[in-house]
Design a protein around this motif. Sequence first.
Motif, PDB file in Angstrom:
ATOM      1  N   UNK A  78     -37.602  13.703  -9.238  1.00 44.18           N
ATOM      2  CA  UNK A  78     -38.203  12.532  -8.610  1.00 44.18           C
ATOM      3  C   UNK A  78     -37.224  11.795  -7.705  1.00 44.18           C
ATOM      4  N   UNK A  79     -35.933  12.102  -7.835  1.00 39.47           N
ATOM      5  CA  UNK A  79     -34.966  11.435  -6.963  1.00 39.47           C
ATOM      6  C   UNK A  79     -34.910  12.124  -5.611  1.00 39.47           C
ATOM      7  N   UNK A  80     -35.348  13.379  -5.590  1.00 36.87           N
ATOM      8  CA  UNK A  80     -35.268  14.161  -4.344  1.00 36.87           C
ATOM      9  C   UNK A  80     -36.028  13.486  -3.194  1.00 36.87           C
ATOM     10  N   UNK A  81     -37.292  13.054  -3.369  1.00 38.49           N
ATOM     11  CA  UNK A  81     -37.958  12.366  -2.255  1.00 38.49           C
ATOM     12  C   UNK A  81     -37.257  11.077  -1.845  1.00 38.49           C
ATOM     13  N   UNK A  82     -36.625  10.392  -2.813  1.00 38.76           N
ATOM     14  CA  UNK A  82     -35.908   9.161  -2.463  1.00 38.76           C
ATOM     15  C   UNK A  82     -34.739   9.497  -1.537  1.00 38.76           C
ATOM     16  N   UNK A  83     -34.050  10.606  -1.856  1.00 38.85           N
ATOM     17  CA  UNK A  83     -32.955  11.042  -0.988  1.00 38.85           C
ATOM     18  C   UNK A  83     -33.490  11.339   0.407  1.00 38.85           C
ATOM     19  N   UNK A  84     -34.656  11.975   0.451  1.00 35.50           N
ATOM     20  CA  UNK A  84     -35.218  12.359   1.743  1.00 35.50           C
ATOM     21  C   UNK A  84     -35.549  11.135   2.580  1.00 35.50           C
ATOM     22  N   UNK A  85     -36.005  10.053   1.914  1.00 34.30           N
ATOM     23  CA  UNK A  85     -36.344   8.827   2.652  1.00 34.30           C
ATOM     24  C   UNK A  85     -35.106   8.278   3.335  1.00 34.30           C
TER      25      UNK A  85
END
Lengths: 192, 540
Positions: free
Chosen positions: B84-91
């Motif tokens: 779930x942290x992966x999309x945050x990194x992408x943002x």
Amino acid sequence: MSAQVVELLQQRIESLQGAPTRLTVPVHPALEDLVQLRTGTSYAVDSASLALALAAGASRAGEWVGFAGWGDFGAEAASQWGIDLRRTVLVPEPGDLWLEVAAALVDVLKVVVLKPTTLVDPKSAAVLDARLRARSAILVVWGAWPRVEARLSAERVAWNGADRGRGRLSRRELRVVVDRGGRRSVRDLELP
Amino acid sequence: MRVLVAWCPDWSVTAGLFELAETRSDRPPTSHEPAAVLKNNVVEVCNAAARAEGVRRGQRRRDAQARCPELALLPASPERDARYFEPVLAIVEELRPGVAPIRPGLMAVPAPGRYFGGEPHAAALVAQHLVEAGVWDCRLGVADDLFTAEQAARQAMVQDCVVVAPGTSATFLQELPVQVLATLDDDAGEGRALADLLRRLGLRTLGDFARLSAAEVSNRFGAFGLSVWQRAQGAAPAGLGSRTPPPELACEVGFEPPLESAEAVCFSVRTTAERFVQGLSARQLVAVAVRIEAEADGVVTSARTWLHPRCFTSRDLVDRVHWQLQAGTAGSGLRSRRDSGAVGAPIGRVRFLPETVEAAADHADGLWGGGADEQVTRGVARVQAMIGFDAVRVPVLQGGRGVADRQASVTWGERPVGLRPLDRPWPGRIPGPAPARVFASGLPAEVVDESGRSVAVTERGVVTGEPWRYRIDAATDIAVRRWTPVSSWAGPWPVDDGWWLSTDASGRGRSARFQLVGVDGRAWLLVWSAAGWSVEAAYD
């Protein structure tokens, strides 16, 4: 020995040249000399073990085998007969399309064991026979079939090992009757 | 180089709540309600609402629930946190490339100096994007080095930023209490131990610690202490191990207008499937598990993960799309030719997502071929198109006690998963030749003794009478539906599982197996239970 090899290679060459030839497919050692499986023909059996035995020889030789309409397939028994389950296709419930399924399997597999769910008419059987010859495959029918090369039946089966609560089933003695359109040959076997 | 750190406190809880919101259709707990992540029945992380109720890290589950009965309990799962942290990194990556993920919940990025109008503005922009993505509790810090920026982020308020001016890292750090060392990311818990030790030595702030000499620190606290001391001096290395953005391997294709038949969809996805496989092979990869999603009206109507025994080619993918769309229609399973092809709702978009990729070298064909024969694969695919993909099976063996448990069948073209191991002893299994016919569900039968009473097995495992004759009611063969005398029999072998269950309608409970041979030479494997006799298999 070398003559056999030459004959085998000649058959191979003929089959590669495209002529529908009758190759022999190895059979399980227990049935050797009793029946010879030739491609492009169909055989009928009356017991599950004989069907497995006929498919086992080809599977041991590295061919693909298939079972259609056999919902209660005993995988462990098949592997004890020497069938390689990784080269086995099982269509447990082909439904109404069992003839089409068998025809499609015959296209690509060497030995197809078919348990028809309904009676087959001679015309459909002839179509499937033509497909068998064109594809150099073998059809083993567990049940009734209009025209077969040979009909194998197990008679006088006697199980050894169980005795009024003691022991367990270990071996069976049976008489295999091969009926080639009137010519009968009989052999007493002991199978595991 | 200035560093911007974004910190999402209690990320495990946030990720767990995200997952709960995805999987549960009824009202899942929001992030404002108390929730805690438990590991080994001990609270590992809890959110602010739970802390307000008195839940603490290290508490036992029972104590935490006593403090706060409405506490939502979440299992610990580091994979979930990272996922779930992966999309945050992408943002954040979209705003400023070069993101360095430090651990789930904490990331660093080179601070965008003037581009967004200064550091506070840039931080506000990052916070705004994170909040839009649903991460409302994020705190940011900007400083000269990573350690200081992380500490600054920990001092910040929710969605706020603390900027440590250039060159003032030491001043900022030296006012912090030594307890901040407990948050240092290390597996051995050295930071926690050091914080505790410094507190007991009377060193209250990092400034007290920084005033020691390097030689003293090195002698007394070792290499770890020295590295902390250097950081407290404001001399931490500023370099970030920034990541390369992961390549986009998923492919999708949209249809305008939406397509109504599976054939049309399959025809149209062919090039996309080829592009998907080529995109993987350009990176020397092949997919062994692919998720296929089909959208209708912007909603994912059909999604399924397909496993392949070897690796997916574009034709395999098109086949899978066909089966998946067909399976969604009513009356799946055995189909006649007429009703095949129609899909439930017009498909507007199909997406291929690689779930598992492996190195292509592991799956390359040998010089003399390998794997399943290409021809056989094609022929079987034709059968699957005819009667449904799950009607063609590959038999496999597995461990088990009963004969039916010892085998399984896998759909052709899938990998067997969850098989019991064969090499265990499996007490209670019957050795010797295996039955050639194994019935999926037992056929009801009757076995009686000489006086006509039904044979049963006592609690001591003894038969009440000798089996004399038997009859199999549901057999398709007329011959065995008649009473057949027993010529020999073996058993009873008590079944080793399920005897503790009470005998109910489902027929479980105490049971025992028998082998019966009729006078006609047919041998059967029967199982007795209090509910009656049934035939498990036939030695045909």
